[in-house]
Design a protein around this motif. Structure first.
Motif, PDB file in Angstrom:
ATOM      1  N   ASP A 131       0.714  -1.140   0.092  1.00 17.31           N
ATOM      2  CA  ASP A 131      -0.106   0.001  -0.231  1.00 17.31           C
ATOM      3  C   ASP A 131       0.980   0.854  -0.142  1.00 17.31           C
ATOM      4  O   ASP A 131       0.575   2.558  -0.840  1.00 17.31           O
ATOM      5  CB  ASP A 131      -0.670  -0.430   0.919  1.00 17.31           C
ATOM      6  N   PHE A 135       0.977   4.175  -2.603  1.00 16.53           N
ATOM      7  CA  PHE A 135       0.843   5.937  -2.930  1.00 16.53           C
ATOM      8  C   PHE A 135       2.120   6.719  -2.936  1.00 16.53           C
ATOM      9  O   PHE A 135       2.161   7.480  -3.683  1.00 16.53           O
ATOM     10  CB  PHE A 135       0.893   5.695  -1.133  1.00 16.53           C
ATOM     11  N   HIS A 139       2.434   9.622  -5.406  1.00 16.10           N
ATOM     12  CA  HIS A 139       2.937  10.515  -5.360  1.00 16.10           C
ATOM     13  C   HIS A 139       3.816  11.270  -5.805  1.00 16.10           C
ATOM     14  O   HIS A 139       4.923  11.738  -4.803  1.00 16.10           O
ATOM     15  CB  HIS A 139       2.321  10.763  -4.004  1.00 16.10           C
ATOM     16  N   GLY A 147      -4.015  15.032  -1.860  1.00 15.44           N
ATOM     17  CA  GLY A 147      -4.236  13.827  -0.495  1.00 15.44           C
ATOM     18  C   GLY A 147      -2.535  13.882  -0.146  1.00 15.44           C
ATOM     19  O   GLY A 147      -2.434  12.010   0.356  1.00 15.44           O
ATOM     20  N   GLU A 149      -2.114  14.659   2.781  1.00 11.34           N
ATOM     21  CA  GLU A 149      -2.580  15.055   4.439  1.00 11.34           C
ATOM     22  C   GLU A 149      -2.703  12.967   4.614  1.00 11.34           C
ATOM     23  O   GLU A 149      -2.329  12.395   5.532  1.00 11.34           O
ATOM     24  CB  GLU A 149      -3.982  15.607   4.726  1.00 11.34           C
ATOM     25  N   ALA A 150      -3.165  12.205   3.691  1.00 11.58           N
ATOM     26  CA  ALA A 150      -2.829  10.635   3.664  1.00 11.58           C
ATOM     27  C   ALA A 150      -1.251   9.998   3.348  1.00 11.58           C
ATOM     28  O   ALA A 150      -1.158   9.047   4.257  1.00 11.58           O
ATOM     29  CB  ALA A 150      -3.283   9.656   2.710  1.00 11.58           C
ATOM     30  N   ASP A 152       2.557   9.579   5.068  1.00  8.92           N
ATOM     31  CA  ASP A 152       3.657   9.363   6.557  1.00  8.92           C
ATOM     32  C   ASP A 152       4.374  10.416   6.774  1.00  8.92           C
ATOM     33  O   ASP A 152       5.025  11.412   7.344  1.00  8.92           O
ATOM     34  CB  ASP A 152       3.663   8.163   7.055  1.00  8.92           C
ATOM     35  N   LYS A 176       4.066   5.169   4.289  1.00 11.99           N
ATOM     36  CA  LYS A 176       3.664   6.447   2.518  1.00 11.99           C
ATOM     37  C   LYS A 176       4.728   7.815   2.263  1.00 11.99           C
ATOM     38  O   LYS A 176       4.196   8.265   3.914  1.00 11.99           O
ATOM     39  CB  LYS A 176       2.743   6.746   2.243  1.00 11.99           C
ATOM     40  N   ARG A 197      -0.897  15.753   9.881  1.00  9.64           N
ATOM     41  CA  ARG A 197      -0.318  14.390  10.244  1.00  9.64           C
ATOM     42  C   ARG A 197       0.809  13.575   9.976  1.00  9.64           C
ATOM     43  O   ARG A 197       1.380  13.637  10.219  1.00  9.64           O
ATOM     44  CB  ARG A 197      -0.870  13.305   9.143  1.00  9.64           C
TER      45      ARG A 197
END
Length: 285
Positions: A131, A135, A139, A147, A149-150, A152, A176, A197
């Motif tokens: 996963d 990601f 990105h 996206g 904010e999703a 790490d 991520k 986050r």
């Protein structure tokens, strides 16, 4: 061993015998071999050794090219046979997991229940890494910034500051990671400074190092321009200064990758991420 195949004096043979993929064994062996920069190993790798016939091939090679033998074998007959052969012939041999397993056994008590390739089972950790890799690829280089904010970790840096390889390495650890290129006078994605986050980290390097990497890349593409600002030292120095000012303004940590390997950079980021997560947990509690 004939003279025609005898290695030079600054080389030695390293036999790695595993009943699984051999990834653990290779990593440990290479980490140890790296401590001896003046002598290089000739690796003989034998993965998925689970029968005596498969072990015969490894023993035959060890006999022809004596050296160091490391192994991870869970089947007692295979393990004992390989160890006995090496000891009888004065060949250094070691089970790389045995000392660690003995330590666990001394602390936890009871005997272990070995599983061939147990560390490679398709568990939650495996799917977390997949996963994270998906990601990170989506990105890469400033893509899909809506996206973030999703993520790490979000890495910032000018061209050729090791953003993508560091991102891929972190993703392989289940982290991520998005990365965004920084260009002077070009605004960063909106909302970047509002992220809560993710940990945002700036990557910088010396101007000389960046110019060297960029020049080599352009030469490889047959696109080098002697006076191109892309490889002009003063222009590159300004790009780096811009990166540092941006990170200072937003209190984002900066890592200088000039003399760091990708692994060392990633380790520093992981340390920062752990501290970042502790702070978030304290705020949320």
């Amino acid at each position: 061993m004939t003279d025609s195949v005898r290695p030079a004096e600054n080389y030695y043979h390293l036999h790695l015998v595993s009943d699984s993929t051999g990834e653990t064994l290779i990593s440990v062996a290479r980490a140890a071999a790296a401590q001896y920069s003046g002598v290089k190993p000739i690796e003989h790798i034998y993965p998925l050794v689970r029968t005596h016939k498969q072990l015969d091939k490894a023993i035959s090679d060890i006999d022809e090219y004596p050296g160091i033998v490391l192994y991870t074998l869970t089947e007692p007959e295979l393990r004992n046979r390989l160890k006995a052969y090496c000891l009888d012939n004065g060949i250094p041999v070691l089970s790389v997991l045995a000392p660690v397993v003995r330590l666990f056994q001394a602390y936890l008590g009871g005997a272990p229940t070995p599983r061939v390739g147990g560390q490679h089972q398709l568990d939650g950790e495996y799917f977390r890494r997949i996963d994270a890799m998906n990601f990170t690829v989506m990105h890469d280089d400033g893509q899909h910034t809506d996206g973030l904010e999703a993520a790490d970790v979000v890495l910032l840096g000018i061209s050729r500051s090791s953003k993508t390889p560091t991102s891929i390495y972190l993703a392989n650890r289940g982290i991520k990671t998005a990365n965004i290129p920084l260009v002077p006078n070009i605004p960063v994605p909106p909302g970047l400074s509002e992220l809560k986050r993710p940990l945002v980290v700036g990557l910088v390097a010396s101007a000389e190092r960046v110019v060297e990497i960029r020049r080599n890349r352009l030469l490889g593409l047959n696109a080098a321009q002697p006076h191109d600002s892309y490889i002009d030292r003063d222009s590159v120095a300004e790009e780096i200064a811009f990166s540092r000012r941006l990170c200072v303004r937003h209190d984002w940590p900066v890592i200088d990758v000039t003399r760091r390997s990708i692994e060392e950079t990633a380790a520093a980021i992981i340390g920062l991420l752990q501290e970042h997560r502790r702070r978030l947990a304290e705020i949320g509690s």
